[in-house]
Design a protein around this motif. Sequence first.
Motif, PDB file in Angstrom:
ATOM      1  N   ARG A   9       0.833  -1.219   0.000  1.00 38.45           N
ATOM      2  CA  ARG A   9       0.000   0.000   0.000  1.00 38.45           C
ATOM      3  C   ARG A   9       0.859   1.257   0.000  1.00 38.45           C
ATOM      4  O   ARG A   9       0.557   2.233  -0.689  1.00 38.45           O
ATOM      5  N   ALA A  10       1.937   1.235   0.756  1.00 40.55           N
ATOM      6  CA  ALA A  10       2.845   2.390   0.776  1.00 40.55           C
ATOM      7  C   ALA A  10       3.507   2.571  -0.589  1.00 40.55           C
ATOM      8  O   ALA A  10       3.665   3.696  -1.071  1.00 40.55           O
ATOM      9  N   ALA A  11       3.871   1.461  -1.218  1.00 41.00           N
ATOM     10  CA  ALA A  11       4.487   1.537  -2.544  1.00 41.00           C
ATOM     11  C   ALA A  11       3.507   2.111  -3.560  1.00 41.00           C
ATOM     12  O   ALA A  11       3.888   2.896  -4.430  1.00 41.00           O
ATOM     13  N   GLN A  12       2.242   1.744  -3.443  1.00 42.45           N
ATOM     14  CA  GLN A  12       1.215   2.280  -4.325  1.00 42.45           C
ATOM     15  C   GLN A  12       1.065   3.784  -4.160  1.00 42.45           C
ATOM     16  O   GLN A  12       0.773   4.491  -5.120  1.00 42.45           O
ATOM     17  N   ALA A  13       1.280   4.232  -2.950  1.00 44.97           N
ATOM     18  CA  ALA A  13       1.159   5.662  -2.664  1.00 44.97           C
ATOM     19  C   ALA A  13       2.386   6.437  -3.137  1.00 44.97           C
ATOM     20  O   ALA A  13       2.453   7.644  -2.974  1.00 44.97           O
ATOM     21  N   GLY A  14       3.356   5.738  -3.699  1.00 44.86           N
ATOM     22  CA  GLY A  14       4.525   6.408  -4.259  1.00 44.86           C
ATOM     23  C   GLY A  14       5.789   6.294  -3.433  1.00 44.86           C
ATOM     24  O   GLY A  14       6.807   6.887  -3.779  1.00 44.86           O
ATOM     25  N   ASP A  15       5.757   5.543  -2.344  1.00 45.21           N
ATOM     26  CA  ASP A  15       6.927   5.372  -1.490  1.00 45.21           C
ATOM     27  C   ASP A  15       7.906   4.402  -2.157  1.00 45.21           C
ATOM     28  O   ASP A  15       7.694   3.187  -2.172  1.00 45.21           O
ATOM     29  N   ARG A  16       8.963   4.933  -2.737  1.00 41.93           N
ATOM     30  CA  ARG A  16       9.940   4.123  -3.460  1.00 41.93           C
ATOM     31  C   ARG A  16      10.676   3.155  -2.534  1.00 41.93           C
ATOM     32  O   ARG A  16      10.986   2.030  -2.917  1.00 41.93           O
ATOM     33  N   ALA A  17      10.949   3.574  -1.312  1.00 42.16           N
ATOM     34  CA  ALA A  17      11.629   2.702  -0.350  1.00 42.16           C
ATOM     35  C   ALA A  17      10.761   1.487  -0.019  1.00 42.16           C
ATOM     36  O   ALA A  17      11.266   0.369   0.110  1.00 42.16           O
ATOM     37  N   ALA A  18       9.452   1.700   0.097  1.00 42.90           N
ATOM     38  CA  ALA A  18       8.539   0.591   0.373  1.00 42.90           C
ATOM     39  C   ALA A  18       8.524  -0.379  -0.795  1.00 42.90           C
ATOM     40  O   ALA A  18       8.514  -1.605  -0.609  1.00 42.90           O
ATOM     41  N   ALA A  23      10.164  -5.687  -3.027  1.00 39.81           N
ATOM     42  CA  ALA A  23      10.973  -6.467  -3.973  1.00 39.81           C
ATOM     43  C   ALA A  23      11.974  -7.341  -3.225  1.00 39.81           C
ATOM     44  O   ALA A  23      12.148  -8.516  -3.552  1.00 39.81           O
ATOM     45  N   ALA A  24      12.618  -6.787  -2.224  1.00 42.34           N
ATOM     46  CA  ALA A  24      13.618  -7.550  -1.472  1.00 42.34           C
ATOM     47  C   ALA A  24      12.987  -8.711  -0.707  1.00 42.34           C
ATOM     48  O   ALA A  24      13.522  -9.824  -0.699  1.00 42.34           O
ATOM     49  N   ARG A  25      11.839  -8.452  -0.084  1.00 45.04           N
ATOM     50  CA  ARG A  25      11.221  -9.495   0.732  1.00 45.04           C
ATOM     51  C   ARG A  25      10.524 -10.575  -0.090  1.00 45.04           C
ATOM     52  O   ARG A  25      10.438 -11.714   0.351  1.00 45.04           O
ATOM     53  N   LEU A  26      10.032 -10.215  -1.249  1.00 46.15           N
ATOM     54  CA  LEU A  26       9.323 -11.192  -2.077  1.00 46.15           C
ATOM     55  C   LEU A  26      10.195 -11.737  -3.210  1.00 46.15           C
ATOM     56  O   LEU A  26       9.714 -12.501  -4.037  1.00 46.15           O
ATOM     57  N   TYR A  27      11.460 -11.356  -3.221  1.00 49.59           N
ATOM     58  CA  TYR A  27      12.334 -11.776  -4.317  1.00 49.59           C
ATOM     59  C   TYR A  27      12.416 -13.300  -4.434  1.00 49.59           C
ATOM     60  O   TYR A  27      12.373 -13.842  -5.541  1.00 49.59           O
ATOM     61  N   ALA A  28      12.487 -13.996  -3.324  1.00 46.34           N
ATOM     62  CA  ALA A  28      12.551 -15.467  -3.365  1.00 46.34           C
ATOM     63  C   ALA A  28      11.280 -16.036  -3.981  1.00 46.34           C
ATOM     64  O   ALA A  28      11.333 -16.975  -4.785  1.00 46.34           O
TER      65      ALA A  28
END
Length: 184
Positions: A9-18, A23-28
């Motif tokens: 949700r934070a990424a959708q709001a434009g938070d690039r860090a989120a 990406a890092a947590r779901l990479y596997a």
Amino acid sequence: MQEITQLLRAAQAGDRAAADQVAARLYADLRRLAGSHMRRSGELTLLDTQALVHEAWMRLDRIPGVDFPDRHHFLAYIARAMRSVVIDLVRARRAERRGGGVQALTLNTIVAELAPQDEDHVLRVHEALDELAALEPRLAQVVEMRYFGGMLEQEIAQALGVTERTVQRDWQKARLFLAMSLKT
């Protein structure tokens, strides 16, 4: 799991860090989906699992306003993006060759349950899946998540908000539809 949903949700709001944390947590999980797809596709593309994940992620990054209520919806969407990447690569290769010297490839899947096929077959599966989506969108989603995403029935059921038995019935119906469409 709840933390991933909040990060989405934070990424959708434009938070690039989120977005980077997602990406890092779901990479596997993304590599698992890509690996599943690549095993089923054989020599279909020149991409490896990492490249397929990155291509799908870049496509996802280009689409503004996409809503992912949770991890399962996100993985389902990524499975669709991976399908799109592979289909685009097949089309590009066919355009380069203009039909000459088509190489056989193995599409070793439960969906088609057929002997090795060529790129024309892959595109016919794609077109049949689009036709199925026009008639029964949920059946097409089940195929995308299972065939292209390598997701389990339980994961698909959670993403679609249905029971596992419904997913099993949808999978059977979709397989029948695709088999009939591919015979013509």
